[in-house]
Design an enzyme around this catalytic site. Sequence first.
Site, mmCIF file in Angstrom:
data_model
loop_
_atom_site.group_PDB
_atom_site.id
_atom_site.type_symbol
_atom_site.label_atom_id
_atom_site.label_comp_id
_atom_site.label_asym_id
_atom_site.label_seq_id
_atom_site.Cartn_x
_atom_site.Cartn_y
_atom_site.Cartn_z
ATOM 1 N N HIS A 46 11.807 30.192 2.590
ATOM 2 C CA HIS A 46 11.567 30.579 3.745
ATOM 3 C C HIS A 46 12.655 31.201 4.275
ATOM 4 C CE1 HIS A 46 7.902 28.331 3.521
ATOM 5 N NE2 HIS A 46 8.597 27.016 3.564
ATOM 6 N N HIS A 53 3.187 28.489 3.331
ATOM 7 C CA HIS A 53 3.259 28.310 1.931
ATOM 8 C C HIS A 53 2.104 28.454 1.098
ATOM 9 C CE1 HIS A 53 5.166 25.251 4.525
ATOM 10 N NE2 HIS A 53 6.176 25.153 3.706
#
Lengths: 215, 215, 332, 332
Positions: free
Chosen positions: C57, C219
């Site tokens: 991320h 995700h």
Amino acid sequence: MSLNVEQTLRIIYKIGDKIEENKQYLTELDAAIGDGDHGINLSKGFRAAVEKLRNTQVKDIGETMKIVGMALVSNVGGASGPLYGTAFMKSGQAMIGKTEIDINDFYKMLYEALSGIKLRGKATVGEKTMVDAIEPALNELKNAIDEGFGAISALERAKNAALSGMHFTKEIAATKGRASYLGERSIGHQDAGATSSYIILDCIYEEVKNILEGK
Amino acid sequence: MSLNVEQTLRIIYKIGDKIEENKQYLTELDAAIGDGDHGINLSKGFRAAVEKLRNTQVKDIGETMKIVGMALVSNVGGASGPLYGTAFMKSGQAMIGKTEIDINDFYKMLYEALSGIKLRGKATVGEKTMVDAIEPALNELKNAIDEGFGAISALERAKNAALSGMHFTKEIAATKGRASYLGERSIGHQDAGATSSYIILDCIYEEVKNILEGK
Amino acid sequence: MKKIINNPERVVEEMMEGIVAAYPQYVRKLENYNVLVRKNSPVEGKVALVSGGGSGHEPSHGGFVGEGMLDAAVAGAVFTSPTPDAIYEAVKNVASDKGALLIIKNYTGDVMNFDMAKEMAEMDGIRVESVIVNDDVAVENSTWTVGRRGIAGTVFVHKIAGAKAETGAELDEVKRVTEKVIANVRSMGMALTPCIVPAAGKPNFTLDENEMEIGMGIHGEPGTHRENLKTADEIVEHLMSKILGDINLEEKDDVAVMINGLGATPLMELFIANRKVDEILKTRGVRVYRTFVGEFMTSLEMAGFSISILKLDDELKELLDAKADTPALKVL
Amino acid sequence: MKKIINNPERVVEEMMEGIVAAYPQYVRKLENYNVLVRKNSPVEGKVALVSGGGSGHEPSHGGFVGEGMLDAAVAGAVFTSPTPDAIYEAVKNVASDKGALLIIKNYTGDVMNFDMAKEMAEMDGIRVESVIVNDDVAVENSTWTVGRRGIAGTVFVHKIAGAKAETGAELDEVKRVTEKVIANVRSMGMALTPCIVPAAGKPNFTLDENEMEIGMGIHGEPGTHRENLKTADEIVEHLMSKILGDINLEEKDDVAVMINGLGATPLMELFIANRKVDEILKTRGVRVYRTFVGEFMTSLEMAGFSISILKLDDELKELLDAKADTPALKVL
Ligand SMILES: Nc1ncnc2c1ncn2[C@@H]1O[C@H](COP(=O)(O)OP(=O)(O)O)[C@@H](O)[C@H]1O
Ligand SMILES: Nc1ncnc2c1ncn2[C@@H]1O[C@H](COP(=O)(O)OP(=O)(O)O)[C@@H](O)[C@H]1O
Ligand SMILES: [Mg+2]
Ligand SMILES: [Mg+2]
Ligand SMILES: [Mg+2]
Ligand SMILES: [Mg+2]
């Protein structure tokens, strides 16, 4: 030959149509060895030029050409914007105040156009650019005039020279413009700018012929 | 039934092998309704646990289980790391000092494991998690012991209950864990954690049987 | 899988080395742990802020370690929550006498691992509090599920909590402000393409050439639905209607806006999206106090973006404007 | 073509609106031109810096308009040089009594359009100088071609020229320092995937699933060669050998490093690349003074990256460290 302002405008509008017709083709040529925008950019420029002309009461041929040049300069971008823009502006400068032009005037205009292009782009013949179409056309036009050919035949010989020059760009490697990054790998591809130059010169020949033949 | 430290270690190593064998399968189950890392993460954890055990002179079964639990906690990550880690640590805590365990001890261990998982994860039966495999197994183990079944049969009944629970997770929607984001769309998919729980319980049954049968 | 990596198993470790090589003036790495801490930590007299989560991320969360934001960021494997021992180690290293606040994104794994770390740190006598960020309005009916996910709005939480901590406020004060940010921030995203977790080697889902997923999680968790690609304006309208349907914004309210790229979406497209977000807010008479456009919480090379809207009061405005000096977010 | 846009013909205009909506504290847009200028321009007593080029390279160049960097950024159509009238308008709007410096990337189109604009401004009596950035070592034998292309190293040029201009230095002084940066910076990139110019609607080239192009230009111009994908370390070694083969770096020399993502490459991969860049430099005894990792000069959603190395002396170090406050690059 003698062309007035209105006839000059007619030729320019026709060039706009031809560029539009060949937009995809020119873009594809540019995509192969450049960045694939030549047709897109020129079409944007000629559309702007035509629109501007349609909304202007032009006085003479010099002004007409300068309007086209400025529209190209401010709407095309990339390499061909300044080049074609300069070409039209310079040829216009040489015709300031003129409301009629003959084949000698046209020769002068093309001469100024090429000088402008070469000054701006610093290219010479054999570098795989529009110069490879325009310079042979200019030379051939001069020969034809000197040899006493009429306007139509002179223009025909000129545009045929441009065609040969355009084909010649296939044989050589680019040393100017974006295609030069490819070096030898640019051989085998026809230059987009030489192609648009040929298209313009061919269009001029066709339209002058039509006009003089009263079509 | 009576298992010593060495036999307990043997079972744990075997669990490690089974997880490794099913790594891909567990990961695929998780990929369908989770994030596709359950097999990868558990395999990393059990490899660390086994390595740690091989390099440690363990004193008792409590310590053994705690080592596994801590290795899982520090190497698995995600949701199943804290859950399985807590399960092993809690069951180890209940066996501190013990070098031999019987089926009642094992029941106690599984009881502690499940309590730990439920405390940590706050899931109850029917939420499509590992609890759906472990809780029925625990209950069935109790029933079998109460009904006087021998260790092997009791473990067999327990792992069969886990299997049914695992299958049951296909029928229901997830309300805990990552699959819960899918809501109703998780129905039809078997839960990865319930599957790994069944694999572990099945492995324990098989190995205890082998050990007690002298294989 | 086309990636500029060496070994899929070692991407997080090698990334950590590359971050430390790039930003020695900001961060150092704890030995044996994928934890980045402020160069000069622990900062005495300041509540320490610890966050983290799975890797993939970036710049979250390591890029936000520095003055005015985080004291430590704990990196798990790609898309996998870090383990309690690493989080515990982070807390031990950065906690001052004022204690530590854990900023957790609402995923089962993150919550459990941070909880365990909190218990471990508390056993050492360290004062630890935690908050859970759940800004993603794509996930509904929270009583039946684990609740909303934490996504890009978390960066606003880091920024404002960090500014508050920097004032020397006590732990409960910092926690109060942090919870106010969480209560005031809403986000929602969408994706055009999946991404590839290096260890998996293949895309985590598939979308057709003309399809997009609305409400996509960071995700690759499924969103609310899939549909054919629409225009930027239509997409923004939908996301904004979900966000604004969930937070009470009135005329003359001030907001901060974040347009967050998920990884492969050009800035050009993020600005085109921002144009419409701005228009929608202004049409409602809502005042845009500050806008952040860029990549703040990505999903590897996923194409797509999220919008976050944070409702501001005077306290939050002042803290949002306070100095921050971190590798990925600077406010002068 | 999966893009978050409305109309392929209007992406630049709409992006401009989105930028201005996001950063009113930094920039304003000139009416009728895709030109972003500093909010408070012209800044009296300061040489004005004007740059620009085709769009699609965001945050270049509009993101670098602000204190300590550019005064104006002129945006052409995607991957197409802007026209002289827009550049001229930019110069007219930001030039102070100290004049203006044009920072041009070495592409035929850019050079000609900026040259024409310069002539137009000079006719108005504005003092204008220009420099041409040509940092891309992938293009060789410059006597036979139009010379090296200008790529991500241009951002170092903006940063340092901007810092110098901010000191109130005269035009020729600013130009001298700017040319020193250009002489000292080298870059080279590579790509894993093409990108799609919105108006064209299809990729500008193709690469096989396991292929990469080394030396790729930022408009998809071909590089030195194609080969099968290698590891990050091998790729970095190759790019660095080309860069270091072209610039004289000795032990104890200081450099600034930029790892620039082309659009779709995750930060994770950029850091993995930086790890190796750092290792190579340190092995040679070269000191890494500052590192920038992120997206600075992109090619829409192209995957790939470039490395830029700038050799520093004391003057350049001080200017690199000077304050910059722009949307895309801040130095505190
Ligand atoms: N220096 C130059 N002199 C003359 N013509 C040039 C020069 N550089 C490029 N050209 C011409 O310009 C054409 C490309 O134009 P265009 O695609 O519009 O610009 P760009 O390369 O900036 O995208 C080439 O095909 C070539 O004929
Ligand atoms: N709250 C919970 N209680 C019990 N088990 C849970 C809970 N949440 C998730 N699980 C189990 O964890 C499994 C997923 O583990 P794993 O994939 O390793 O974690 P993550 O979801 O963080 O990637 C699920 O299949 C489920 O069985
Ligand atoms: Mg072109
Ligand atoms: Mg999982
Ligand atoms: Mg996970
Ligand atoms: Mg172009």
